[in-house]
Design a protein around this motif. Structure first.
Motif, PDB file in Angstrom:
ATOM      1  N   GLU A 129       0.681   7.939  -3.836  1.00  0.00           N
ATOM      2  CA  GLU A 129       0.897   6.657  -3.161  1.00  0.00           C
ATOM      3  C   GLU A 129       2.078   5.890  -3.727  1.00  0.00           C
ATOM      4  OE1 GLU A 129      -2.861   4.370  -2.088  1.00  0.00           O
ATOM      5  OE2 GLU A 129      -3.590   5.746  -3.637  1.00  0.00           O
ATOM      6  N   ALA A 141      15.599  -5.228  -2.918  1.00  0.00           N
ATOM      7  CA  ALA A 141      15.068  -4.224  -1.991  1.00  0.00           C
ATOM      8  C   ALA A 141      15.840  -2.918  -2.098  1.00  0.00           C
ATOM      9  CB  ALA A 141      15.124  -4.761  -0.564  1.00  0.00           C
ATOM     10  N   THR A 147       5.538   4.853  -1.953  1.00  0.00           N
ATOM     11  CA  THR A 147       5.742   3.583  -1.234  1.00  0.00           C
ATOM     12  C   THR A 147       5.347   2.384  -2.082  1.00  0.00           C
ATOM     13  OG1 THR A 147       3.536   3.825  -0.252  1.00  0.00           O
ATOM     14  CG2 THR A 147       5.417   4.660   1.011  1.00  0.00           C
ATOM     15  N   ARG A 148       4.400   2.545  -2.979  1.00  0.00           N
ATOM     16  CA  ARG A 148       3.920   1.429  -3.787  1.00  0.00           C
ATOM     17  C   ARG A 148       5.013   0.849  -4.682  1.00  0.00           C
ATOM     18  NH1 ARG A 148      -1.075  -1.453  -3.738  1.00  0.00           N
ATOM     19  NH2 ARG A 148      -2.608  -0.129  -2.706  1.00  0.00           N
ATOM     20  N   TYR A 149       5.868   1.715  -5.248  1.00  0.00           N
ATOM     21  CA  TYR A 149       6.909   1.237  -6.161  1.00  0.00           C
ATOM     22  C   TYR A 149       7.778   0.174  -5.483  1.00  0.00           C
ATOM     23  CZ  TYR A 149       7.090   3.441 -10.774  1.00  0.00           C
ATOM     24  OH  TYR A 149       6.871   3.757 -12.094  1.00  0.00           O
ATOM     25  N   ALA A 150       8.195   0.477  -4.252  1.00  0.00           N
ATOM     26  CA  ALA A 150       9.075  -0.461  -3.555  1.00  0.00           C
ATOM     27  C   ALA A 150       8.366  -1.780  -3.293  1.00  0.00           C
ATOM     28  CB  ALA A 150       9.555   0.160  -2.248  1.00  0.00           C
ATOM     29  N   ASP A 151       7.070  -1.718  -2.918  1.00  0.00           N
ATOM     30  CA  ASP A 151       6.321  -2.945  -2.645  1.00  0.00           C
ATOM     31  C   ASP A 151       6.121  -3.770  -3.917  1.00  0.00           C
ATOM     32  OD1 ASP A 151       6.122  -2.094  -0.048  1.00  0.00           O
ATOM     33  OD2 ASP A 151       4.144  -1.192  -0.308  1.00  0.00           O
ATOM     34  N   TYR A 152       5.883  -3.077  -5.026  1.00  0.00           N
ATOM     35  CA  TYR A 152       5.573  -3.757  -6.290  1.00  0.00           C
ATOM     36  C   TYR A 152       6.799  -4.383  -6.948  1.00  0.00           C
ATOM     37  CZ  TYR A 152       6.074  -2.932 -11.375  1.00  0.00           C
ATOM     38  OH  TYR A 152       6.458  -2.991 -12.690  1.00  0.00           O
TER      39      TYR A 152
END
Length: 990
Positions: free
Chosen positions: A259, A291, A262-267
């Motif tokens: 996961e 971003a 995608t999680r890295y970018a959101d975090y």
């Protein structure tokens, strides 16, 4: 995988469509990943599709049929079809689910007419599904009668399925055919022996009913960690289990590695905002396109860490708020990269460039940079060198400067030679001086008091020239006997030895000690000028003009130096004249000392504190394997890495926080940096070269030539872009004299006594021409620092060190870690020799193969440990490096069965080979301590080389060098094993 052999007849397939031929080399598909059922993500490898299809044919047709040319060609074609179908759906890269890959395999087999083979494959998949369902049912049954855990205050049954999934995900790709589901769904031959069931069993065994859920995963980490000596792969398993707990701590919920794509970018954006709001990060980081940087984070690089590396980052480097970590590994590397790109025109591009070489482990910045880049206190430099003046106000100003510089992780080197000696006249009070030693006690205690915010001890090294009248007391500062008020047990010391003294030793001449208050010009003189002035003062002493002095045979003082070095590990042996005569900056000052770790050689004076920024290239990551089996340095990759690294180091100078103006002024004027290396021993293992060999010496020569060539080239490129450093005019660079050319200057100044191989292989004339046109951005560019901690982070051998032991326990501020030589284990596995008996033998023989007869002699020589390598090999390799380096190198001397003669020969050889400095002497006696279950003999512990002996004493100042007594059991020169806080004093640098 193993397929059940079905019944049925083979039918001739219709012609297979011919897709465009695709490579099955995994490196061609680095943009594609595979998501496995347990949530782990592994690289997409088309070759495993071929393997699975071949095994399916094998199950139907038997060995001969599956090996036919027709089947091989068919498998290749079908693999191309499968890969083409997958890539058509995601042409720009992405992640394939395991089920999708297997579906495509089924379709390809059916369309080709291979119905029996397709049926066998379908049946196998169904069988595996049933096995998984059965295991889930068994675990569910266990859960009804098993332990409960407490999760956020709620008592729930322990989820065995989930626990197994987490452990299996940690073992993904490490043990594919034994416990974990095969990567991409296709089995391969095992290279490691990771037992998931063992870890699970040991984890559960250590639990109790009602245990907090976080403690369950800590138990899993400890269970995997306990198996480290069984196989190096357990280090990666343990690291990934730790990574699971770190993700939960940082993100607040459990997240599997798959996961994180995608999680890295959101975090990441939230991490930046949180860090700034909490006062941990600089508000300047908001000026970046966050971003864009978040999109560049590669979650798969989290899986590179060994357990020691990740635990070290977690304990000491990741930023935290009220003891809760807010950084994940890739965010940490990007934060450092952003901190180094603050002043760049295209910040984002440069930050991503910096991030890539850090996160790929091609290069690592020094510890102060990793600690502080991007924070409110960007003290990024590693080393500070100061000169202490001969007045009370100046002395205490220097001590204050030590405290300020050490506060944010700087390592210190102090030159105390100017301070007058004991019994020297003080004009202001008409009294007598107490000499240097009482002040050094204050320096020692200051280093203890200012401990860098609790991250690690403050660290300082004091230098004194060999002609100073307080030298004999200085030699005894680290003794464990005598007046404690005149002892400094927490401070390093080093002799700053002029060539004239070494000549007197070689020629059995006399030596005279003076007070600098009577001979003030000696401090700033080197070479022939020093000799002329010194001889003049000797004549004044002889005719009675100069009253305060002490004369003795030079050999007597040399023997006492070596005796104290053996007994206490101090003072280190460093050489003043090579550091100055070969210094590119001799036109603007004098090198009065080195730094904490003896690799920095920069000018200091009353108005300038020398500063150096460090970072090290991972040399083993730059080896290139050729089809003919040869292995050599990849010069193209090395040049790219060094070009980026030198830019990062140069940026530190402008971004750095300077606690003292004298440090800022010096750094901006001269702009020195110190690019080093690590992983040298790894390179020798990969190239199959014993450290004690002429081939290893040659590799030291050629590798350092390449590193220095590209470092100097990068500096002149930076000069073309950004301008020359301020004091460039008149430097050796300006005069067309490169570091290897300066050996001739040293030989001329000494009148001989220099024996250095002068061969080269690269186009140095082209570099000279470029420097003549553009100049240099940095007064100094290269220095090999110890890399004590950063090599732990990336999992390679420290700087230029030989293997300490092939199996031992490393202790540092993060705890104790079992260290196993991966290369040795790999070789022993090939021979079928890696088993519990071999582990027990390595423990018994302190990590040495020398007395394990069943190991081939070739391997015993290749994997000889540090104390099995004669010290002259260390010196010879260092001499080859030193000719290229514009500063110096941290060179530890390892010596088994140390004797006066051996010490004498080794350090004289170092001087004759033109070395500038040496570092710790680490000795091991001819006999070893008896194994026991008492202190130091616990299970999984290895007796340490050079264990401290508090009662050791050697008064050999009047003995001949050859008659220095042999140590009993273990010498005290090296008091700690690798990783201990004292051993890694140079963590202040690296």
């Amino acid at each position: 995988m193993q397929l059940s052999t079905p019944t049925g007849t083979h039918t001739t397939p219709p012609p297979v469509p011919q897709p465009a031929r695709l490579s099955i080399d995994a490196s061609a598909y680095t943009d594609y990943k595979t998501l496995r059922r347990n949530g782990s993500v592994v690289g997409f490898e088309p070759a495993k599709v071929s393997i699975a299809m071949t095994k399916a044919f094998l199950a139907v047709n038997g060995g001969q049929g599956a090996a036919s040319a027709r089947v091989r060609e068919l498998v290749e074609q079908l693999t191309s079809q499968v890969v083409s179908a997958l890539i058509r759906r995601q042409p720009s890269g992405g992640t394939f689910h395991i089920e999708n890959i297997q579906d495509q395999v089924e379709l390809a087999l059916m369309r080709s007419g291979e119905h029996d083979v397709a049926r066998a494959y379908v049946l196998y998949r169904e069988k595996r599904n049933q096995e998984r369902a059965q295991k889930r049912q068994q675990n569910a049954e266990l859960n009804r009668h098993a332990l409960h855990v407490t999760d956020q205050g709620v008592r729930v049954p322990l989820d065995m399925d989930h626990l197994r999934d987490v452990i299996e995900a940690a073992a993904a790709g490490l043990n594919e055919s034994l416990n974990a589901e095969p990567a991409n769904g296709f089995a391969t031959a095992p290279t490691n022996q990771v037992d998931v069931d063992l870890i699970l069993k040991e984890t559960v065994k250590n639990l109790y009913d009602g245990i907090p859920v976080d403690e369950v995963f800590k138990s899993a980490i400890l269970s995997a960690r306990a198996a480290l000596e069984r196989d190096p792969a357990y280090s990666l398993v343990t690291s990934r289990l730790l990574l699971h707990t770190i993700r939960k701590e940082v993100l607040g919920i459990e997240v599997n590695q798959g996961e994180m794509a995608t999680r890295y970018a959101d975090y990441f954006a939230g991490y930046i905002d949180l860090g700034i709001a909490a006062g941990r990060l600089s508000p300047e980081l908001r000026n970046f396109d966050v971003a864009r940087l978040a999109a560049a984070l590669d979650h798969t690089r989290d899986l590179q860490f060994s357990y020691l590396g990740l635990q070290t980052l977690y304990d000491r480097y990741f930023l935290h708020i009220e003891n809760r970590r807010i950084e994940l590994p890739q965010a940490f590397f990007m934060r450092v990269a952003m901190g180094l790109a603050l002043r760049e025109d295209d910040r984002e591009t440069r930050a991503i460039e910096f991030y890539d070489i850090l996160s790929r482990f091609d290069f690592m910045s020094s510890t102060p940079t990793l600690f502080n880049a991007g924070t409110l206190h960007s003290q990024l430099s590693s080393c500070y060198l100061t000169t202490v003046p001969d007045d009370l106000e100046g002395i205490y100003d220097a001590i204050k400067e030590n405290a300020l510089l050490a506060k944010y992780a700087g390592g210190l080197g102090n030159d105390w030679t100017q301070v007058r000696a004991l019994r020297s006249h003080i004009k202001g009070t008409n009294g007598e001086s107490q000499g240097v030693v009482p002040f050094l006690k204050v320096v020692n205690d200051t280093a203890v008091a200012v401990n860098q915010g609790g991250k690690r001890k403050g660290a300082v090294c004091t230098y004194l020239e060999t002609w100073h009248l307080d030298l004999e007391e200085f030699l005894e500062l680290r003794k464990n006997t005598g007046d404690e008020r005149r002892r400094t047990h927490d401070m390093n010391t080093a002799n700053w030895i002029p060539d004239l003294f070494m000549k007197r030793v070689m020629e059995a001449g006399d030596w005279t000690l003076f007070s600098p208050s009577d001979t003030p010009d000696l401090h700033d003189k080197v070479g022939r000028e020093f000799e002329a002035a010194y001889v003049g003062y000797e004549q004044q002493a002889a005719n009675g003009t100069l009253k305060l002095f002490k004369k003795m045979p030079a050999l007597t003082l040399w023997r006492k130096m070596l005796s104290m070095l053996f007994e206490t590990g101090h003072p280190w042996i460093t050489f003043k004249d090579p550091c100055n005569i070969r210094s590119p900056q001799q036109h603007v000052g004098v090198v009065h000392s080195s730094n904490l770790c003896t690799e920095i050689t920069l000018n200091t004076n009353a108005s300038e504190i020398a500063v150096c920024n460090l970072g090290s290239v991972n040399l083993v990551a730059h080896l290139k394997h050729h089809e003919d089996g040869s292995i050599e340095l990849d010069h193209d990759k090395l040049q790219r890495t060094i070009s980026v690294a030198m830019r990062m180091l140069d940026n530190v100078i402008d971004i750095n926080y300077y606690a003292v103006d004298k440090a800022r002024n010096a750094n901006l004027r001269h702009r020195p940096v110190g690019l080093g290396i690590m992983g040298f021993q790894d390179c020798l293992h990969v190239k199959r070269l014993p450290y004690a060999s002429q081939e290893a010496v040659e590799f030291a020569d050629r590798s350092m030539e390449a590193v220095c060539y590209f470092a100097y080239w990068a500096s002149t490129e930076l000069a073309a872009q950004r301008g020359r450093y301020e004091s460039y005019a008149g430097s050796l660079w300006d005069r067309g004299i490169l570091p290897q050319d300066s050996i001739a200057l040293l030989r001329e100044a000494r009148g001989g006594y220099v024996d250095v191989d002068a061969r080269s292989t690269l186009d140095w004339d082209a570099l000279r021409a470029r420097i003549k046109t553009h100049g240099m951005r940095n007064s100094n560019s290269v220095a090999i620092a110890p890399t004590a901690t950063i090599s732990n982070i990336i999992g390679v051998s420290a700087c230029i060190e030989p293997t300490y032991q092939n199996l031992y326990v490393k202790s540092n501020l993060s705890g104790e870690f079992t260290i196993v030589n991966d290369y040795l284990v790999r070789d022993l596995k090939k021979l079928g020799l890696w088993d519990e008996v071999m582990v027990a033998d390595l423990k018994y023989f302190d990590g040495s193969l020398a007395r394990i007869d069943r190991v081939p002699a070739e391997l015993r020589r290749l994997y000889a440990t540090a104390f099995e390598v004669e010290p002259h090999w260390l010196v010879e390799a260092a001499a080859r490096r030193q000719k290229w380096i514009d500063q110096s190198q941290s060179l530890n001397i390892y010596m088994a069965g140390a004797s006066g003669k051996k010490l004498d020969d080794t350090y004289k050889l170092a001087w004759q080979r033109g070395l500038k400095t040496t570092y710790y002497l680490r000795t091991l006696g001819a006999t070893s301590a008896e194994k026991s279950t008492g202190r130091g003999g616990e299970l999984n512990a290895v007796s340490m080389a050079g264990a401290a002996q508090s009662n050791a004493s050697m008064h050999a100042s009047s003995a001949s060098a050859a008659s220095l007594p042999e140590p009993e059991i273990l010498g005290a020169a090296c008091t700690l094993r690798p990783g201990d806080a004292g051993f890694d004093d140079c963590e202040a640098c690296q």
